[in-house]
Design a protein around this motif. Structure first.
Motif, mmCIF file in Angstrom:
data_model
loop_
_atom_site.group_PDB
_atom_site.id
_atom_site.type_symbol
_atom_site.label_atom_id
_atom_site.label_comp_id
_atom_site.label_asym_id
_atom_site.label_seq_id
_atom_site.Cartn_x
_atom_site.Cartn_y
_atom_site.Cartn_z
ATOM 1 N N TYR A 128 67.866 38.362 41.023
ATOM 2 C CA TYR A 128 68.686 39.568 41.054
ATOM 3 C C TYR A 128 67.855 40.793 40.714
ATOM 4 C CZ TYR A 128 72.065 43.021 39.343
ATOM 5 O OH TYR A 128 72.773 44.178 39.116
ATOM 6 N N ARG A 129 67.050 40.668 39.668
ATOM 7 C CA ARG A 129 66.184 41.785 39.263
ATOM 8 C C ARG A 129 65.238 42.184 40.399
ATOM 9 N NH1 ARG A 129 62.107 44.070 39.354
ATOM 10 N NH2 ARG A 129 60.559 44.450 37.736
ATOM 11 N N MET A 130 64.656 41.192 41.090
ATOM 12 C CA MET A 130 63.749 41.519 42.194
ATOM 13 C C MET A 130 64.511 42.055 43.395
ATOM 14 S SD MET A 130 60.751 38.606 42.150
ATOM 15 C CE MET A 130 61.841 37.178 42.121
ATOM 16 N N ALA A 131 65.741 41.590 43.610
ATOM 17 C CA ALA A 131 66.530 42.108 44.729
ATOM 18 C C ALA A 131 66.902 43.571 44.534
ATOM 19 C CB ALA A 131 67.791 41.268 44.908
ATOM 20 N N LEU A 132 66.978 44.023 43.274
ATOM 21 C CA LEU A 132 67.252 45.434 43.000
ATOM 22 C C LEU A 132 66.059 46.315 43.367
ATOM 23 C CD1 LEU A 132 69.042 45.153 39.542
ATOM 24 C CD2 LEU A 132 70.104 45.713 41.741
ATOM 25 N N GLY A 133 64.857 45.759 43.270
ATOM 26 C CA GLY A 133 63.649 46.509 43.601
ATOM 27 C C GLY A 133 62.522 45.558 43.960
ATOM 28 N N VAL A 161 76.036 46.210 45.727
ATOM 29 C CA VAL A 161 76.258 45.217 46.790
ATOM 30 C C VAL A 161 75.386 43.986 46.594
ATOM 31 C CG1 VAL A 161 76.256 44.859 49.310
ATOM 32 C CG2 VAL A 161 76.857 47.090 48.366
ATOM 33 N N ILE A 162 74.303 44.113 45.836
ATOM 34 C CA ILE A 162 73.324 43.033 45.702
ATOM 35 C C ILE A 162 73.947 41.710 45.238
ATOM 36 C CG2 ILE A 162 71.256 42.276 44.464
ATOM 37 C CD1 ILE A 162 70.736 44.270 46.718
ATOM 38 N N PRO A 163 74.854 41.671 44.257
ATOM 39 C CA PRO A 163 75.454 40.378 43.895
ATOM 40 C C PRO A 163 76.120 39.673 45.070
ATOM 41 C CG PRO A 163 75.922 42.003 42.203
ATOM 42 C CD PRO A 163 75.307 42.748 43.341
ATOM 43 N N TRP A 164 76.737 40.441 45.953
ATOM 44 C CA TRP A 164 77.355 39.849 47.144
ATOM 45 C C TRP A 164 76.304 39.412 48.158
ATOM 46 C CZ3 TRP A 164 82.131 38.169 47.471
ATOM 47 C CH2 TRP A 164 83.119 38.723 46.649
ATOM 48 N N SER A 165 75.273 40.214 48.321
ATOM 49 C CA SER A 165 74.254 39.861 49.317
ATOM 50 C C SER A 165 73.466 38.628 48.901
ATOM 51 C CB SER A 165 73.309 41.042 49.565
ATOM 52 O OG SER A 165 72.555 41.373 48.412
ATOM 53 N N ALA A 188 71.350 46.478 51.896
ATOM 54 C CA ALA A 188 70.895 47.851 52.174
ATOM 55 C C ALA A 188 70.386 48.545 50.921
ATOM 56 C CB ALA A 188 72.033 48.663 52.809
ATOM 57 N N GLY A 189 69.868 47.760 49.970
ATOM 58 C CA GLY A 189 69.282 48.337 48.765
ATOM 59 C C GLY A 189 70.291 48.910 47.788
ATOM 60 N N GLN A 190 71.579 48.681 48.003
ATOM 61 C CA GLN A 190 72.621 49.224 47.128
ATOM 62 C C GLN A 190 72.880 48.261 45.974
ATOM 63 O OE1 GLN A 190 73.901 52.382 47.780
ATOM 64 N NE2 GLN A 190 72.249 52.272 49.291
ATOM 65 N N SER A 191 72.671 48.726 44.747
ATOM 66 C CA SER A 191 72.756 47.836 43.591
ATOM 67 C C SER A 191 74.127 47.188 43.444
ATOM 68 C CB SER A 191 72.399 48.610 42.312
ATOM 69 O OG SER A 191 73.308 49.686 42.107
#
Length: 410
Positions: A80-85, A123-127, A118-121
């Motif tokens: 999750y942390r890496m998916a945020l950035g 949305v990341i849990p869903w993606s 799309a880099g939106q924090s």
């Protein structure tokens, strides 16, 4: 009512669902049902509960809506942390501190999730969840294609996404599903001589988990080994009978299929080394491997001492089911059309799994780390003429049991 018309209708239905799309859809729907039940029952409507962020790794404010649990949390928090950035290599960033810098080498799953979200924090849990659902559906479709190549019904391809360890992966935002999907996609691309696609798939696989390096290493060695065997057979043709040809025969796989993934892996290692000062591969191997059988023996001792508890019974049942699948694959070797490097990967992943660190064997969630052996067992089985009823029933039953366990009790 006569049995004839009923059997005819069942046969017609079976024919209609005999396709990769149907098989992938079944796998995807099953994944959605489990994920939806966990969101509603365990997460109380919050998909971010899948991440399992532990307070021990929180070093600041994290995005709104992500629950924090006391303790260490679980590996999903680092994806999750890496998916945020994906390109943020700081040890501490976005409120989470990485436990080890080796995490940065497994970039495929968080990077794909970042793209999907799309880099939106928010949305990341869903993606993160969506990518794994798509991965299981893709595994089902790929398994269906493999089954049809062996003149089986497509639904036998559900063996590939049916591993009970993948239910844990789905429920905790982990990377094994993505790795398996790219590995199997690469295998199927090589079988169809689509080497550019194979190079892309294998590149994504080695950047998801370093264990995929074994596959491309064996693919690189397959051609020389087959050629050497052919030469030895030709030399021995005079004084005695030639060596029996390997199933599938020698094939010249273009170097791009394995060289590009190797270059991608080395390039990413260099990038992480330049950003962090550490080689992630060297760091990760220290945590995951031990002497052969040490971890398994400790796991057996641990759970023997806990019998007849439910946890111990589940652990032994899951170990037994995985063992049945592996043994069934061994019995299928004489009739499988799996290529040499695929069969060699099955053998070597078995050896690697027996050398996994004790911590991986303590807890049924650790069985997710044995997915490579399971996947290549399925590749051998689906590519053979062996009957699959027994392993299929056991795998389906274990998948349901683990899904109920994760929804109802964990």
């Amino acid at each position: 009512m006569s049995e004839g018309p009923r059997l005819a209708r069942l046969s017609e239905l079976s024919h209609r669902v005999d396709g990769p799309g149907w098989t992938g859809g079944i796998a995807g729907i099953a994944a959605c049902l489990v994920a939806g039940a966990r969101i509603l029952v365990v997460g109380h409507g919050n998909v971010a509960s899948f991440i399992v962020v532990g307070s021990a790794h929180v070093r600041g404010r994290i995005p709104t809506g992500v629950p924090i649990r006391s303790g260490q949390g679980y590996d999903g928090q680092f994806y999750y942390r890496m998916a945020l950035g994906p390109l943020n290599f700081s040890r501490t960033a976005l409120g989470i501190r990485m436990d080890t810098l080796s995490r940065f080498e497994r970039i495929s799953y968080p990077a794909v999730s970042w793209l999907v979200g799309a880099g939106q924090s928010q949305v990341i849990p869903w993606s993160l969840l969506l990518v794994n659902v798509i991965g299981l559906a893709s595994l089902g479709a790929l398994g269906a294609v493999m089954a049809r190549d062996a003149r089986r019904h497509s639904c036998w391809g559900l063996l590939l996404p049916g591993y009970f360890g993948f239910v844990w992966v789905l429920s905790r935002d982990l990377a094994e599903i993505v790795t398996a999907t790219f590995v199997v996609a690469g295998v199927m691309a090589v079988r169809r001589n689509r080497y550019v696609l194979a190079a892309a798939a294998f590149s994504a696989a080695v950047l998801s988990r370093e264990t995929a390096l074994l596959v491309i290493a064996l693919l690189a060695l397959e051609g020389p080994v087959c050629s050497l065997r052919a030469r030895l057979g030709a030399r021995g043709a005079g004084p005695g009978p030639p060596l029996a040809p390997l199933s599938g025969g020698p094939r010249a796989t273009p170097a791009c299929a394995w060289l590009v993934p190797a270059a991608a892996f080395v390039g990413w290692q260099l990038a992480v080394r330049a950003a962090t000062g550490s080689w992630p591969l060297l760091t990760s191997s220290q945590h995951n491997l031990d002497l052969p059988l040490v971890g398994l023996v400790r796991g057996l001792r641990h759970y023997l001492g806990r019998l007849p508890s439910t946890g111990a019974l589940l652990w032994f049942a899951e170990l037994a089911i995985l063992a049945v699948v592996v043994v069934w694959a061994a019995r299928a070797l004489p009739t499988t059309t799996a290529r040499l490097y695929e069969r060699a990967a099955w053998v070597l992943y078995g050896i690697v799994d027996l050398s996994l660190a004790p911590g991986i064997w303590l807890g049924d969630v650790g069985f997710r780390s044995l997915d490579d052996l399971y996947v290549f067992s399925c590749i051998i089985l689906l590519s053979s003429r062996r009957r699959l009823t027994v392993p299929a029933v056991l795998v389906a039953g274990s998948w349901v049991v683990v899904a109920v366990e994760l929804v109802r009790f964990i």
